[in-house]
Design an enzyme around this catalytic site. Structure first.
Site, PDB file in Angstrom:
ATOM      1  CB  CYS A 170     -16.618   3.696 -54.426  1.00 41.95           C
ATOM      2  SG  CYS A 170     -15.763   2.119 -54.247  1.00 41.95           S
ATOM      3  CD  GLN A 229     -12.126  -0.627 -55.851  1.00 39.83           C
ATOM      4  OE1 GLN A 229     -11.037  -0.094 -56.035  1.00 39.83           O
ATOM      5  NE2 GLN A 229     -13.262  -0.027 -56.134  1.00 39.83           N
ATOM      6  CG  HIS A 235     -11.235  -0.087 -51.877  1.00 39.21           C
ATOM      7  ND1 HIS A 235     -12.505  -0.593 -51.709  1.00 39.21           N
ATOM      8  CD2 HIS A 235     -11.364   0.985 -52.699  1.00 39.21           C
ATOM      9  CE1 HIS A 235     -13.372   0.146 -52.398  1.00 39.21           C
ATOM     10  NE2 HIS A 235     -12.708   1.120 -53.000  1.00 39.21           N
ATOM     11  CG  HIS A 267     -11.616   5.703 -51.963  1.00 40.63           C
ATOM     12  ND1 HIS A 267     -12.923   6.134 -51.852  1.00 40.63           N
ATOM     13  CD2 HIS A 267     -11.664   4.586 -52.741  1.00 40.63           C
ATOM     14  CE1 HIS A 267     -13.723   5.299 -52.500  1.00 40.63           C
ATOM     15  NE2 HIS A 267     -12.973   4.362 -53.062  1.00 40.63           N
ATOM     16  CD  GLU A 268      -8.518   3.457 -54.831  1.00 40.23           C
ATOM     17  OE1 GLU A 268      -8.825   2.263 -54.671  1.00 40.23           O
ATOM     18  OE2 GLU A 268      -9.252   4.267 -55.432  1.00 40.23           O
TER      19      GLU A 268
HETATM   20  O1  K1U Z   1     -11.572   3.090 -55.588  1.00 39.28           O
HETATM   21  C1  K1U Z   1     -12.393   3.380 -56.436  1.00 39.28           C
HETATM   22  O2  K1U Z   1     -13.467   2.829 -56.458  1.00 39.28           O
HETATM   23  C2  K1U Z   1     -12.083   4.452 -57.455  1.00 39.28           C
HETATM   24  C3  K1U Z   1     -12.642   5.804 -57.065  1.00 39.28           C
HETATM   25  C4  K1U Z   1     -11.549   6.610 -56.395  1.00 39.28           C
HETATM   26  C5  K1U Z   1     -11.955   7.853 -55.700  1.00 39.28           C
HETATM   27  C6  K1U Z   1     -12.757   8.830 -56.280  1.00 39.28           C
HETATM   28  C7  K1U Z   1     -13.074   9.973 -55.604  1.00 39.28           C
HETATM   29  C8  K1U Z   1     -12.578  10.194 -54.354  1.00 39.28           C
HETATM   30  C9  K1U Z   1     -11.797   9.241 -53.774  1.00 39.28           C
HETATM   31  C10 K1U Z   1     -11.488   8.078 -54.445  1.00 39.28           C
HETATM   32  C11 K1U Z   1     -13.144   6.485 -58.316  1.00 39.28           C
HETATM   33  O3  K1U Z   1     -12.419   6.689 -59.229  1.00 39.28           O
HETATM   34  S1  K1U Z   1     -14.800   6.942 -58.361  1.00 39.28           S
HETATM   35  C12 K1U Z   1     -15.088   7.689 -59.933  1.00 39.28           C
HETATM   36  C13 K1U Z   1     -14.389   8.956 -60.212  1.00 39.28           C
HETATM   37  O4  K1U Z   1     -13.693   8.999 -61.193  1.00 39.28           O
HETATM   38  C14 K1U Z   1     -14.450  10.160 -59.367  1.00 39.28           C
HETATM   39  C15 K1U Z   1     -15.479  10.421 -58.493  1.00 39.28           C
HETATM   40  C16 K1U Z   1     -15.489  11.570 -57.716  1.00 39.28           C
HETATM   41  C17 K1U Z   1     -14.476  12.487 -57.808  1.00 39.28           C
HETATM   42  C18 K1U Z   1     -13.431  12.237 -58.702  1.00 39.28           C
HETATM   43  C19 K1U Z   1     -13.441  11.095 -59.469  1.00 39.28           C
HETATM   44 ZN    ZN Z   2     -13.550   2.633 -54.083  1.00 34.68          ZN
END
Ligand code: K1U
Ligand code: ZN
Length: 169
Positions: free
Chosen positions: A92, A51, A138, A134-135
């Site tokens: 995300c 990212q 990526h 999720h990561e």
């Molecule tokens: O990878 C990223 O873009 C970070 C992403 C991680 C993520 C959040 C939620 C579920 C799976 C992975 C984020 O941090 S998005 C923003 C956030 O803080 C968030 C959003 C939804 C739920 C919990 C946190």
């Molecule tokens: Zn993401």
């Protein structure tokens, strides 16, 4: 410390497959510090090197309430996944303002190096398990919107492109 620029969907660089980190050296330590600062500043719970346009297998995360428990995974490998899956709401940092459901394993076990280059095995469930999946996506060049229908994905793509055009004006 430095704040890094987070690539926004549909930037094609988000689809790059990351290579393994060759050595956990001073460059990687600096990258970890900067990625953590960038993640905390963006109020995220995770950030993959992809990212920030670095195509090496490095993830930083922190799912704690107090935001004081950073977790670093270098060259992560999934070694176990639960039989059970659930639909979880995901967001995300590369697709700001979009939240939708993705089916993920309830629990996973991952082997990885930590921020000091020491081999670790991490057992995760709930939000941490979702965040790890999720990561790790990526790092494989996959953004969560690719799990959604083509119709939804196209709408999101157009919305993001419009927002970026407006920001550039
Ligand atoms: O990878 C990223 O873009 C970070 C992403 C991680 C993520 C959040 C939620 C579920 C799976 C992975 C984020 O941090 S998005 C923003 C956030 O803080 C968030 C959003 C939804 C739920 C919990 C946190
Ligand atoms: Zn993401």
């Amino acid at each position: 410390m430095a704040l890094l620029q987070i690539l926004r969907y549909p930037d094609p660089r988000l689809h790059t497959v990351a290579k393994p980190v060759a050595s956990v050296d001073a460059r990687i330590q600096t990258l970890i510090t900067d990625m953590l600062q960038t993640m905390y500043e963006a109020k995220g719970i995770g950030l993959a090197a992809t990212q920030i346009d670095v195509h090496e297998r490095l993830i930083v995360m922190d799912v704690s309430e107090e935001r004081d428990q950073p977790l670093i995974l270098i060259n992560p490998q999934l070694v176990w996944t639960s039989a059970e899956t659930h639909l979880n709401e995901e967001g995300c940092l590369s697709v700001p303002g979009i939240y939708d459901g993705v089916e993920r394993f309830d629990a996973v076990t991952v082997s990885a190096l930590d921020g000091k280059g020491v081999a670790r095995v991490v057992q995760a469930q709930d939000l941490l398990a979702v965040c790890i999946q999720h990561e790790m996506d990526h790092l494989m060049g996959k953004v969560f919107v690719e799990y959604l229908s083509p119709l939804k994905r196209n709408r999101i793509k157009k919305k993001m492109q419009k927002a970026q055009r407006e920001e550039a004006q």
